[in-house]
Structure formats: C-alpha cells, structure tokens
Design an enzyme around this catalytic site. Sequence first.
Site, PDB file in Angstrom:
ATOM      1  N   TYR A 164      -9.389  41.346 -12.374  1.00  0.00           N
ATOM      2  CA  TYR A 164      -9.222  40.331 -11.321  1.00  0.00           C
ATOM      3  C   TYR A 164      -9.886  40.787 -10.014  1.00  0.00           C
ATOM      4  O   TYR A 164     -10.594  40.013  -9.359  1.00  0.00           O
ATOM      5  CB  TYR A 164      -7.721  40.122 -11.153  1.00  0.00           C
ATOM      6  CG  TYR A 164      -7.276  39.095 -10.154  1.00  0.00           C
ATOM      7  CD1 TYR A 164      -7.374  37.733 -10.415  1.00  0.00           C
ATOM      8  CD2 TYR A 164      -6.688  39.489  -8.957  1.00  0.00           C
ATOM      9  CE1 TYR A 164      -6.914  36.796  -9.502  1.00  0.00           C
ATOM     10  CE2 TYR A 164      -6.223  38.563  -8.042  1.00  0.00           C
ATOM     11  CZ  TYR A 164      -6.346  37.211  -8.316  1.00  0.00           C
ATOM     12  OH  TYR A 164      -5.877  36.297  -7.409  1.00  0.00           O
ATOM     13  N   LYS A 168     -12.846  38.864  -8.084  1.00  0.00           N
ATOM     14  CA  LYS A 168     -12.556  38.343  -6.750  1.00  0.00           C
ATOM     15  C   LYS A 168     -13.512  38.903  -5.695  1.00  0.00           C
ATOM     16  O   LYS A 168     -13.850  38.223  -4.733  1.00  0.00           O
ATOM     17  CB  LYS A 168     -11.099  38.646  -6.368  1.00  0.00           C
ATOM     18  CG  LYS A 168     -10.091  37.770  -7.118  1.00  0.00           C
ATOM     19  CD  LYS A 168     -10.390  36.291  -6.940  1.00  0.00           C
ATOM     20  CE  LYS A 168      -9.197  35.388  -7.140  1.00  0.00           C
ATOM     21  NZ  LYS A 168      -9.600  33.958  -7.129  1.00  0.00           N
TER      22      LYS A 168
HETATM   23  P1  NAI Z   1      -1.566  28.538  -9.532  1.00  0.00           P
HETATM   24  O1  NAI Z   1      -1.421  29.106 -10.897  1.00  0.00           O
HETATM   25  O2  NAI Z   1      -0.387  27.855  -8.938  1.00  0.00           O
HETATM   26  O3  NAI Z   1      -2.796  27.526  -9.485  1.00  0.00           O
HETATM   27  C1  NAI Z   1      -3.984  27.756 -10.183  1.00  0.00           C
HETATM   28  C2  NAI Z   1      -4.366  26.481 -10.888  1.00  0.00           C
HETATM   29  O4  NAI Z   1      -5.631  26.661 -11.544  1.00  0.00           O
HETATM   30  C3  NAI Z   1      -3.367  26.089 -11.987  1.00  0.00           C
HETATM   31  O5  NAI Z   1      -2.867  24.782 -11.745  1.00  0.00           O
HETATM   32  C4  NAI Z   1      -4.171  26.169 -13.271  1.00  0.00           C
HETATM   33  O6  NAI Z   1      -3.811  25.193 -14.241  1.00  0.00           O
HETATM   34  C5  NAI Z   1      -5.591  25.963 -12.777  1.00  0.00           C
HETATM   35  N1  NAI Z   1      -6.591  26.520 -13.678  1.00  0.00           N
HETATM   36  C6  NAI Z   1      -6.555  27.711 -14.329  1.00  0.00           C
HETATM   37  N2  NAI Z   1      -7.654  27.867 -15.075  1.00  0.00           N
HETATM   38  C7  NAI Z   1      -8.426  26.764 -14.897  1.00  0.00           C
HETATM   39  C8  NAI Z   1      -9.687  26.368 -15.392  1.00  0.00           C
HETATM   40  N3  NAI Z   1     -10.387  27.125 -16.249  1.00  0.00           N
HETATM   41  N4  NAI Z   1     -10.191  25.182 -14.984  1.00  0.00           N
HETATM   42  C9  NAI Z   1      -9.493  24.383 -14.132  1.00  0.00           C
HETATM   43  N5  NAI Z   1      -8.275  24.711 -13.657  1.00  0.00           N
HETATM   44  C10 NAI Z   1      -7.748  25.895 -14.018  1.00  0.00           C
HETATM   45  O7  NAI Z   1      -2.046  29.740  -8.585  1.00  0.00           O
HETATM   46  P2  NAI Z   1      -2.309  29.838  -7.011  1.00  0.00           P
HETATM   47  O8  NAI Z   1      -1.520  30.973  -6.505  1.00  0.00           O
HETATM   48  O9  NAI Z   1      -2.192  28.535  -6.358  1.00  0.00           O
HETATM   49  O10 NAI Z   1      -3.827  30.348  -7.008  1.00  0.00           O
HETATM   50  C11 NAI Z   1      -4.917  29.623  -6.508  1.00  0.00           C
HETATM   51  C12 NAI Z   1      -6.068  30.589  -6.260  1.00  0.00           C
HETATM   52  O11 NAI Z   1      -5.715  31.501  -5.227  1.00  0.00           O
HETATM   53  C13 NAI Z   1      -6.452  31.428  -7.463  1.00  0.00           C
HETATM   54  O12 NAI Z   1      -7.859  31.582  -7.499  1.00  0.00           O
HETATM   55  C14 NAI Z   1      -5.802  32.762  -7.178  1.00  0.00           C
HETATM   56  O13 NAI Z   1      -6.439  33.828  -7.838  1.00  0.00           O
HETATM   57  C15 NAI Z   1      -5.941  32.826  -5.676  1.00  0.00           C
HETATM   58  N6  NAI Z   1      -5.020  33.732  -5.032  1.00  0.00           N
HETATM   59  C16 NAI Z   1      -3.702  33.407  -4.894  1.00  0.00           C
HETATM   60  C17 NAI Z   1      -2.836  34.287  -4.268  1.00  0.00           C
HETATM   61  C18 NAI Z   1      -1.420  33.934  -4.003  1.00  0.00           C
HETATM   62  O14 NAI Z   1      -0.755  34.722  -3.284  1.00  0.00           O
HETATM   63  N7  NAI Z   1      -0.913  32.816  -4.507  1.00  0.00           N
HETATM   64  C19 NAI Z   1      -3.281  35.615  -3.824  1.00  0.00           C
HETATM   65  C20 NAI Z   1      -4.692  35.825  -3.945  1.00  0.00           C
HETATM   66  C21 NAI Z   1      -5.506  34.918  -4.551  1.00  0.00           C
END
Ligand code: NAI
Length: 320
Positions: A164, A168
């Site tokens: 990851y 990233k």
């Molecule tokens: P989340 O799991 O709530 O949302 C991610 C969404 O992406 C999910 O709804 C999932 O179904 C969708 N998804 C996954 N693979 C996919 C694909 N191949 N095509 C289309 N949609 C897909 O997670 P969150 O926390 O909202 O994360 C959003 C972004 O922020 C991610 O890139 C994550 O790595 C990044 N991030 C989040 C952090 C946090 O503290 N929540 C920290 C650092 C980065």
Amino acid sequence: MSAPLRFDGKVVLVTGAGGGLGREYALAFGERGACVVVNDLGGDIKGGGKSSSAADKVVEEIKAKGGKAVANYDSVEDGEKLVQTALDAFGRIDILINNAGILRDRTFGRTSDLDWDLIHRVHLRGSFLVTRAAWNHMKNQKFGRIIMTSSAAGIYGNFGQGNYSAAKMGLVGLANTLAVEGRKYGIHCNTIAPTAGSRLTQTVMPPDLLESLKAEYVAPLVLWLCHEQCQETGSLFEVGAGWIGKLRWERTPGCIVRRRNQAMTPEAVQQSWDQICDFSNATKPATIQESLSTMVEVLSKVDTEKGVVPNPTSAMASAV
Ligand code: NAI
C-alpha cells in the site's frame, strides 16, 4: 464572508464514492451544483466481489437533495468506462477525484504476489487508467482538476503496509508529473493524504477515534483544490480532524566530497557524513531543474576547485 464556492456546470467523477471519503466528496459536490458520477465497484475491503447498491444509494442521496448524479459500477481498472459514463450522462468531464481503494495488509516477508498486484492495480494503475481516459478531454477544454489520494503510510511508512505504501507514494510521483505536464492546459493535479474513520480504517482505529475523525472534515479541502479559482498544483496535503497542512521536500546544503582529478572514495563520504546530513540552512527544491542546477554548480566548483571541502582521504592517498 467570501462567496460560496459553486460547481454549477462542472462534471465531477469520484471513484470509490459508494462509501467513506468518496461518498462525502460526491455529496458535497452535488450540493454545490456539480453533476456527479458516483463510481463504486461495491466490493469488499480486500478487493473481492462487486455490487451496484453502494453507488446507487449515494446517487439517490444526491438526487434527494436536488442534485444531479449518475452511478457507474465499473472497477477503476476499466478507466475508459468510468469517463464514458460522465460523457454519456453529462457531455464532459472537468474534475476527477481518484479515491477508490482497498487494503491487503501483510508484513513484508508474507506479502504475496496477489497482495502486491491487487493493491497496485486498484490504487496506482486504477488512478493512471481513469486519469488517462479523462486527460485529453481536459486538455482540449483547457481546464481540469485532478486529485490523487495518497496516505501517511506512503509518506512515512507503516508496519504491514509495504504494498500500500509503495502504491500510495507512486501516486505522489504521478501527480507531480501531471502537474508539470498539465500546467499549460489549465489542468491542476494535487495529492491528499487523508485521515478519517471509514470501512478501511475500522480495523486499525479505536471506535471513538473512528467516530470523531469524520470524512466531512476532509471534503472541503478537496472541493477547494478542485475549484476554478484555486491555482494550487503539484502539491501534497495531509488532512484530517479539521486540520490541513502542506508538505514539501527539504534538502541539506550537502557537501562536495570529491576533488579535481582525484578518485571519490567511500571514506570521504564517511568523513563528511555529519555535514551531508545537517539540515541547518536546508533548501526546499521544488523542481527537477533546481535539483539538476545543484549538480551543474558542483561540476564547475570542482573544476575550478573553489569552495571545495577538502577530501582528507584522497588527499592522504595522493600524498603517499
Ligand atoms: P472506503 O473503503 O470507505 O472507500 C473506498 C471505496 O472504494 C469503497 O466504497 C470501495 O467499494 C471502492 N472501491 C474499491 N475498489 C474499487 C475499484 N476497483 N473500483 C471502484 N471502486 C472501488 O475507504 P476510505 O477510507 O473512504 O478510503 C478512500 C481513499 O482514501 C482510499 O484510496 C484510501 O486508501 C485513502 N485513505 C484513507 C485513509 C483513511 O484514514 N480513511 C487514510 C489514508 C488514505
């Protein structure tokens, strides 16, 4: 009070907008007049399965508030299809938020090929493919706003997240180059490293923190960076809990450890180590040209032997 920042007439594609941060961005853009493409594959946290319900629900939420939105259920690995949904529904694409993500945490020695590949396919390759599909449309209309989603895990490293972290940090590199290439076409690209309670972080954060670190504390930065009034590009921000900070590179003044017509030695590096690593009077290079100009200056300094710190080891070697 400044005027409300509106997005009327703008078309926004938010990947992974069926939940967490992406949902919050989609709702916020929808409330401020944008036409929103809500993309979500609807799979599980590790990248398995798919479902249309996550994206559909957010589209309904936006419409219930009087906004305009359509759903797309393709994986970001099918970048063209996501952008085609925006073109079919709204005729253009102005703003792209690369947000979709999964996790497959493993300590490094236990990381399988699949753990590595899936993470890279969704985060890095997915962002590449969706962005490439949008790029020429943005270029032709001389306007575009792109967000890449990085992570503190990439910037600082984090136990069990080698796959990851690498993906990233790869996104930071991609964003830096897109900012350089996009500048003359009015395309801006910035990167955020967010922290928020979500499905992804529920396994690593205690419940009270998960609840307090709301996704709605991240969305306002994304909206500002994507507004036509915002001139920021090529930057990296950490954001969470209602706080926003900007990061940049810092470089020590360094030290020349080579002398004209003499071999450069590891012992000279060892002897100058404290000075090489001394951040007093550090500079903040912001472009590759600044980086290269340092090397060119060094070449001319060594050539004229002015201001060159003596290299004791090679001086010694030449004395014997
Ligand atoms: P989340 O799991 O709530 O949302 C991610 C969404 O992406 C999910 O709804 C999932 O179904 C969708 N998804 C996954 N693979 C996919 C694909 N191949 N095509 C289309 N949609 C897909 O997670 P969150 O926390 O909202 O994360 C959003 C972004 O922020 C991610 O890139 C994550 O790595 C990044 N991030 C989040 C952090 C946090 O503290 N929540 C920290 C650092 C980065």
